[in-house]
Write a protein that holds these residues in place. Sequence first.
Motif, mmCIF file in Angstrom:
data_model
loop_
_atom_site.group_PDB
_atom_site.id
_atom_site.type_symbol
_atom_site.label_atom_id
_atom_site.label_comp_id
_atom_site.label_asym_id
_atom_site.label_seq_id
_atom_site.Cartn_x
_atom_site.Cartn_y
_atom_site.Cartn_z
ATOM 1 N N LEU A 48 -13.312 12.709 -34.493
ATOM 2 C CA LEU A 48 -13.369 14.173 -34.479
ATOM 3 C C LEU A 48 -12.868 14.753 -35.798
ATOM 4 O O LEU A 48 -13.497 15.652 -36.373
ATOM 5 C CB LEU A 48 -12.547 14.718 -33.312
ATOM 6 N N VAL A 49 -11.758 14.243 -36.293
ATOM 7 C CA VAL A 49 -11.210 14.732 -37.562
ATOM 8 C C VAL A 49 -12.203 14.472 -38.698
ATOM 9 O O VAL A 49 -12.443 15.348 -39.535
ATOM 10 C CB VAL A 49 -9.838 14.080 -37.858
ATOM 11 N N ASN A 50 -12.813 13.294 -38.725
ATOM 12 C CA ASN A 50 -13.805 12.992 -39.757
ATOM 13 C C ASN A 50 -14.998 13.945 -39.677
ATOM 14 O O ASN A 50 -15.503 14.409 -40.704
ATOM 15 C CB ASN A 50 -14.280 11.545 -39.645
ATOM 16 N N ASP A 51 -15.451 14.245 -38.462
ATOM 17 C CA ASP A 51 -16.549 15.201 -38.294
ATOM 18 C C ASP A 51 -16.165 16.578 -38.809
ATOM 19 O O ASP A 51 -16.963 17.253 -39.475
ATOM 20 C CB ASP A 51 -16.966 15.297 -36.820
ATOM 21 N N LEU A 52 -14.937 17.006 -38.531
ATOM 22 C CA LEU A 52 -14.475 18.308 -39.008
ATOM 23 C C LEU A 52 -14.392 18.350 -40.533
ATOM 24 O O LEU A 52 -14.735 19.359 -41.154
ATOM 25 C CB LEU A 52 -13.121 18.657 -38.391
ATOM 26 N N VAL A 53 -13.963 17.254 -41.127
ATOM 27 C CA VAL A 53 -13.903 17.185 -42.596
ATOM 28 C C VAL A 53 -15.310 17.305 -43.180
ATOM 29 O O VAL A 53 -15.533 18.054 -44.140
ATOM 30 C CB VAL A 53 -13.213 15.881 -43.055
ATOM 31 N N HIS A 54 -16.268 16.605 -42.568
ATOM 32 C CA HIS A 54 -17.648 16.696 -43.054
ATOM 33 C C HIS A 54 -18.198 18.112 -42.893
ATOM 34 O O HIS A 54 -18.872 18.627 -43.794
ATOM 35 C CB HIS A 54 -18.545 15.685 -42.337
ATOM 36 N N LEU A 55 -17.916 18.747 -41.768
ATOM 37 C CA LEU A 55 -18.372 20.123 -41.568
ATOM 38 C C LEU A 55 -17.744 21.066 -42.596
ATOM 39 O O LEU A 55 -18.403 21.986 -43.094
ATOM 40 C CB LEU A 55 -18.042 20.596 -40.157
ATOM 41 N N ALA A 56 -16.487 20.849 -42.908
ATOM 42 C CA ALA A 56 -15.821 21.680 -43.915
ATOM 43 C C ALA A 56 -16.477 21.497 -45.277
ATOM 44 O O ALA A 56 -16.652 22.464 -46.024
ATOM 45 C CB ALA A 56 -14.339 21.337 -43.980
ATOM 46 N N LYS A 57 -16.871 20.276 -45.595
ATOM 47 C CA LYS A 57 -17.556 20.022 -46.867
ATOM 48 C C LYS A 57 -18.908 20.710 -46.901
ATOM 49 O O LYS A 57 -19.304 21.267 -47.930
ATOM 50 C CB LYS A 57 -17.712 18.514 -47.094
ATOM 51 N N VAL A 58 -19.619 20.690 -45.779
ATOM 52 C CA VAL A 58 -20.906 21.389 -45.706
ATOM 53 C C VAL A 58 -20.665 22.887 -45.890
ATOM 54 O O VAL A 58 -21.380 23.543 -46.661
ATOM 55 C CB VAL A 58 -21.618 21.108 -44.352
ATOM 56 N N GLY A 59 -19.669 23.421 -45.209
ATOM 57 C CA GLY A 59 -19.352 24.838 -45.317
ATOM 58 C C GLY A 59 -18.957 25.255 -46.724
ATOM 59 O O GLY A 59 -19.220 26.376 -47.159
ATOM 60 N N ALA A 60 -18.339 24.342 -47.458
ATOM 61 C CA ALA A 60 -17.909 24.631 -48.829
ATOM 62 C C ALA A 60 -19.029 24.398 -49.841
ATOM 63 O O ALA A 60 -18.844 24.620 -51.034
ATOM 64 C CB ALA A 60 -16.701 23.781 -49.193
ATOM 65 N N GLY A 61 -20.177 23.924 -49.350
ATOM 66 C CA GLY A 61 -21.310 23.675 -50.249
ATOM 67 C C GLY A 61 -21.210 22.372 -51.029
ATOM 68 O O GLY A 61 -21.955 22.156 -51.970
ATOM 69 N N LYS A 62 -20.283 21.493 -50.646
ATOM 70 C CA LYS A 62 -20.126 20.229 -51.364
ATOM 71 C C LYS A 62 -21.100 19.163 -50.866
ATOM 72 O O LYS A 62 -21.324 18.181 -51.545
ATOM 73 C CB LYS A 62 -18.693 19.726 -51.227
ATOM 74 N N ILE A 63 -21.647 19.378 -49.665
ATOM 75 C CA ILE A 63 -22.637 18.467 -49.107
ATOM 76 C C ILE A 63 -23.812 19.316 -48.643
ATOM 77 O O ILE A 63 -23.623 20.358 -48.010
ATOM 78 C CB ILE A 63 -22.088 17.675 -47.905
ATOM 79 N N VAL A 64 -25.008 18.884 -48.946
ATOM 80 C CA VAL A 64 -26.204 19.595 -48.520
ATOM 81 C C VAL A 64 -26.904 18.767 -47.464
ATOM 82 O O VAL A 64 -27.134 17.580 -47.623
ATOM 83 C CB VAL A 64 -27.166 19.838 -49.724
ATOM 84 N N ILE A 65 -27.212 19.410 -46.343
ATOM 85 C CA ILE A 65 -27.935 18.740 -45.272
ATOM 86 C C ILE A 65 -29.422 18.930 -45.520
ATOM 87 O O ILE A 65 -29.890 20.042 -45.725
ATOM 88 C CB ILE A 65 -27.543 19.304 -43.896
ATOM 89 N N ARG A 66 -30.152 17.841 -45.497
ATOM 90 C CA ARG A 66 -31.604 17.928 -45.730
ATOM 91 C C ARG A 66 -32.360 17.730 -44.465
ATOM 92 O O ARG A 66 -32.028 17.089 -43.569
ATOM 93 C CB ARG A 66 -32.030 16.852 -46.714
#
Length: 66
Positions: A48-66
């Motif tokens: 769960l914590v790892n998923d939240l970290v990934h979501l935070a990165k997406v929200g910050a624009g550091k990861i782009v979902i294709r």
Amino acid sequence: MSAVFDIAAIAQRFPGSADTMLIDTRLTDEQERQIEFIRKAGDDLSELVNDLVHLAKVGAGKIVIR
């Protein structure tokens, strides 16, 4: 019962260390069930914590979902 919770607390903070502590420890069936429950809960919490970290990165624009 206290020893089970002590081991569980250590396992949460230091994954893998509790396995070493349990090698020479005789546990009842109920304690084994409790330890397995705590291990699974720790794994689920970590996921769960790892998923939240990934979501935070997406929200910050550091990861782009294709």
